[in-house]
Motif scaffolding. Structure first.
Motif, PDB file in Angstrom:
ATOM      1  N   UNK A  72     -58.921  10.677 -46.569  1.00 15.61           N
ATOM      2  CA  UNK A  72     -58.016   9.978 -47.488  1.00 15.61           C
ATOM      3  C   UNK A  72     -56.599  10.503 -47.288  1.00 15.61           C
ATOM      4  N   UNK A  73     -55.662   9.605 -47.392  1.00 15.24           N
ATOM      5  CA  UNK A  73     -54.258   9.987 -47.277  1.00 15.24           C
ATOM      6  C   UNK A  73     -53.794  10.554 -48.613  1.00 15.24           C
ATOM      7  N   UNK A  74     -53.251  11.759 -48.570  1.00 14.11           N
ATOM      8  CA  UNK A  74     -52.845  12.426 -49.800  1.00 14.11           C
ATOM      9  C   UNK A  74     -51.385  12.877 -49.673  1.00 14.11           C
ATOM     10  N   UNK A  75     -50.730  12.871 -50.794  1.00 13.01           N
ATOM     11  CA  UNK A  75     -49.341  13.319 -50.872  1.00 13.01           C
ATOM     12  C   UNK A  75     -49.318  14.688 -51.543  1.00 13.01           C
ATOM     13  N   UNK A  76     -48.844  15.667 -50.799  1.00 14.31           N
ATOM     14  CA  UNK A  76     -48.850  17.032 -51.304  1.00 14.31           C
ATOM     15  C   UNK A  76     -47.418  17.576 -51.360  1.00 14.31           C
ATOM     16  N   UNK A  77     -47.134  18.427 -52.327  1.00 11.23           N
ATOM     17  CA  UNK A  77     -45.819  19.055 -52.450  1.00 11.23           C
ATOM     18  C   UNK A  77     -45.691  19.795 -53.752  1.00 11.23           C
ATOM     19  N   UNK A  78     -44.447  20.033 -54.126  1.00  3.88           N
ATOM     20  CA  UNK A  78     -44.183  20.712 -55.384  1.00  3.88           C
ATOM     21  C   UNK A  78     -42.992  20.062 -56.070  1.00  3.88           C
ATOM     22  N   UNK A  79     -43.034  20.043 -57.377  1.00  2.00           N
ATOM     23  CA  UNK A  79     -41.964  19.448 -58.171  1.00  2.00           C
ATOM     24  C   UNK A  79     -41.775  20.296 -59.417  1.00  2.00           C
ATOM     25  N   UNK A  80     -40.569  20.759 -59.578  1.00  2.00           N
ATOM     26  CA  UNK A  80     -40.265  21.627 -60.717  1.00  2.00           C
ATOM     27  C   UNK A  80     -41.214  22.828 -60.738  1.00  2.00           C
ATOM     28  N   UNK A  81     -41.372  23.400 -59.570  1.00  6.89           N
ATOM     29  CA  UNK A  81     -42.204  24.597 -59.386  1.00  6.89           C
ATOM     30  C   UNK A  81     -43.680  24.366 -59.714  1.00  6.89           C
ATOM     31  N   UNK A  82     -44.079  23.111 -59.641  1.00 10.15           N
ATOM     32  CA  UNK A  82     -45.491  22.783 -59.854  1.00 10.15           C
ATOM     33  C   UNK A  82     -46.037  22.069 -58.613  1.00 10.15           C
ATOM     34  N   UNK A  83     -47.194  22.561 -58.149  1.00 10.40           N
ATOM     35  CA  UNK A  83     -47.834  21.955 -56.979  1.00 10.40           C
ATOM     36  C   UNK A  83     -48.508  20.642 -57.379  1.00 10.40           C
ATOM     37  N   UNK A  84     -48.461  19.681 -56.463  1.00  8.79           N
ATOM     38  CA  UNK A  84     -49.184  18.440 -56.716  1.00  8.79           C
ATOM     39  C   UNK A  84     -49.884  17.987 -55.428  1.00  8.79           C
ATOM     40  N   UNK A  85     -50.994  17.313 -55.627  1.00  8.97           N
ATOM     41  CA  UNK A  85     -51.811  16.779 -54.528  1.00  8.97           C
ATOM     42  C   UNK A  85     -52.341  15.435 -54.992  1.00  8.97           C
ATOM     43  N   UNK A  86     -51.666  14.386 -54.573  1.00  9.17           N
ATOM     44  CA  UNK A  86     -51.956  13.058 -55.106  1.00  9.17           C
ATOM     45  C   UNK A  86     -52.562  12.178 -54.011  1.00  9.17           C
ATOM     46  N   UNK A  87     -53.661  11.538 -54.332  1.00 12.36           N
ATOM     47  CA  UNK A  87     -54.280  10.600 -53.410  1.00 12.36           C
ATOM     48  C   UNK A  87     -53.456   9.311 -53.378  1.00 12.36           C
ATOM     49  N   UNK A  88     -53.071   8.922 -52.165  1.00 11.24           N
ATOM     50  CA  UNK A  88     -52.254   7.720 -52.006  1.00 11.24           C
ATOM     51  C   UNK A  88     -53.126   6.488 -52.210  1.00 11.24           C
ATOM     52  N   UNK A  89     -52.722   5.573 -53.058  1.00 16.20           N
ATOM     53  CA  UNK A  89     -53.508   4.342 -53.254  1.00 16.20           C
ATOM     54  C   UNK A  89     -53.686   3.579 -51.944  1.00 16.20           C
ATOM     55  N   UNK A  90     -54.874   3.053 -51.755  1.00 13.37           N
ATOM     56  CA  UNK A  90     -55.221   2.273 -50.570  1.00 13.37           C
ATOM     57  C   UNK A  90     -55.013   3.085 -49.285  1.00 13.37           C
ATOM     58  N   UNK A  91     -55.233   4.407 -49.410  1.00 11.74           N
ATOM     59  CA  UNK A  91     -55.026   5.275 -48.244  1.00 11.74           C
ATOM     60  C   UNK A  91     -56.320   5.854 -47.684  1.00 11.74           C
ATOM     61  N   UNK A  92     -57.445   5.281 -48.038  1.00 11.56           N
ATOM     62  CA  UNK A  92     -58.738   5.779 -47.547  1.00 11.56           C
ATOM     63  C   UNK A  92     -59.070   5.206 -46.170  1.00 11.56           C
ATOM     64  N   UNK A  93     -59.820   6.002 -45.393  1.00 14.12           N
ATOM     65  CA  UNK A  93     -60.419   5.532 -44.137  1.00 14.12           C
ATOM     66  C   UNK A  93     -61.845   6.077 -44.070  1.00 14.12           C
ATOM     67  N   UNK A  94     -62.761   5.205 -43.757  1.00 12.49           N
ATOM     68  CA  UNK A  94     -64.157   5.610 -43.641  1.00 12.49           C
ATOM     69  C   UNK A  94     -64.758   4.946 -42.411  1.00 12.49           C
ATOM     70  N   UNK A  95     -65.669   5.660 -41.772  1.00  9.76           N
ATOM     71  CA  UNK A  95     -66.366   5.091 -40.622  1.00  9.76           C
ATOM     72  C   UNK A  95     -67.785   5.641 -40.585  1.00  9.76           C
ATOM     73  N   UNK A  96     -68.725   4.793 -40.195  1.00  5.47           N
ATOM     74  CA  UNK A  96     -70.128   5.182 -39.981  1.00  5.47           C
ATOM     75  C   UNK A  96     -70.514   4.713 -38.585  1.00  5.47           C
ATOM     76  N   UNK A  97     -70.890   5.665 -37.744  1.00  6.14           N
ATOM     77  CA  UNK A  97     -71.177   5.364 -36.330  1.00  6.14           C
ATOM     78  C   UNK A  97     -72.643   5.692 -36.036  1.00  6.14           C
ATOM     79  N   UNK A  98     -73.483   4.675 -35.829  1.00  5.33           N
ATOM     80  CA  UNK A  98     -74.880   4.947 -35.445  1.00  5.33           C
ATOM     81  C   UNK A  98     -74.965   5.297 -33.957  1.00  5.33           C
ATOM     82  N   UNK A  99     -75.682   6.357 -33.666  1.00  5.66           N
ATOM     83  CA  UNK A  99     -75.861   6.808 -32.282  1.00  5.66           C
ATOM     84  C   UNK A  99     -77.346   6.851 -31.962  1.00  5.66           C
ATOM     85  N   UNK A 100     -77.709   6.268 -30.849  1.00 13.62           N
ATOM     86  CA  UNK A 100     -79.090   6.309 -30.371  1.00 13.62           C
ATOM     87  C   UNK A 100     -79.161   7.206 -29.141  1.00 13.62           C
TER      88      UNK A 100
END
Length: 228
Positions: A72-100
């Motif tokens: 997932x795409x996340x926005x990380x940083x600090x603001x007013x001496x407070x850390x933040x880690x926010x998940x960006x909306x519509x920022x997910x990526x998922x994959x499922x790969x079957x292997x034989x």
């Protein structure tokens, strides 16, 4: 005279009895002893017959594994001496790969020799050569690959998908010791060799088929060959 003649006949009979008895014992002593176990002399034939097996494929496994990746795409940083880690909306990526993948175990008898045979009286032990495991194919089931990519993300690249495939293959290889493929190789080799030895005169209860050691995860890595 009659008594004398009768006595002579008795003495002669006793003498002849001792003579034939001594001849019989002497004949028994001079007779060649029977071989203790006829199958002992069949070793060259046994080696020749086993060598004919060449590569004896003893087990085949088809493995289906699904490799998943989620980021997932996340926005990380600090603001007013407070850390933040926010998940960006519509920022997910998922994959499922079957292997034989297809795994085969075999035993190469081409170099089988007297060193692989131990005999103790009428008992015989066959020490099998080290088993070999090959991965003859591993491929992605392209039709069933599933991806979800958020609007703010780019699609998975071919390089990324290839890396995930390699991870899936590595996971399959790591799982080989738990599959019992080595034990299956030994069991199936036994089914082939025991009837052969019985035909040569050995009793089934006197036959032992064994590997030279118990193979651990580190050994499996050395025994594995990848052919695809």
């Amino acid at each position: 005279m009659k008594k004398t003649a009768g006595l002579l006949i008795v003495v002669a009979a006793i003498f002849l009895g001792f003579y034939f008895c001594d001849w019989h014992l002497q004949s028994d002593d001079e007779a060649e002893p029977a071989p203790a176990y006829q199958a002992v002399d069949s070793l060259p034939m046994l080696i020749m017959q086993v060598q004919k097996c060449s590569k004896l494929y003893t087990a085949e496994y088809r493995v289906h594994k699904i490799v998943t990746h989620d980021d997932a795409l996340r926005l990380k940083g600090s603001l007013l001496q407070k850390e933040f880690n926010i998940k960006v909306p519509m920022g997910d990526r998922k994959v499922a790969i079957p292997i034989d993948a297809k795994l085969k175990a075999y035993i190469d008898f081409s170099k089988f020799s007297e060193e692989n045979v131990e005999r103790d009286g009428d008992k015989i032990t066959i020490l099998l050569p080290d088993p070999q495991v090959t991965m003859t194919s591993s491929k992605i089931d392209q039709k069933n690959v599933r991806q979800y990519v958020g609007l703010t993300r780019s699609n998975f690249s071919d390089e990324e998908l290839s890396n995930y495939q390699q991870q899936g293959r590595a996971a399959i290889i790591d799982g080989i010791p738990k599959m019992g493929i080595i034990e299956s190789a030994q069991a199936n080799a036994t089914k082939v060799l025991v009837p052969m030895l019985v035909e040569m005169g050995y009793k089934e209860e006197n036959i032992i088929i064994a590997f030279r050691k118990t193979y651990g995860p580190q050994d499996i890595q050395k025994l594995l060959k990848i052919e695809d």
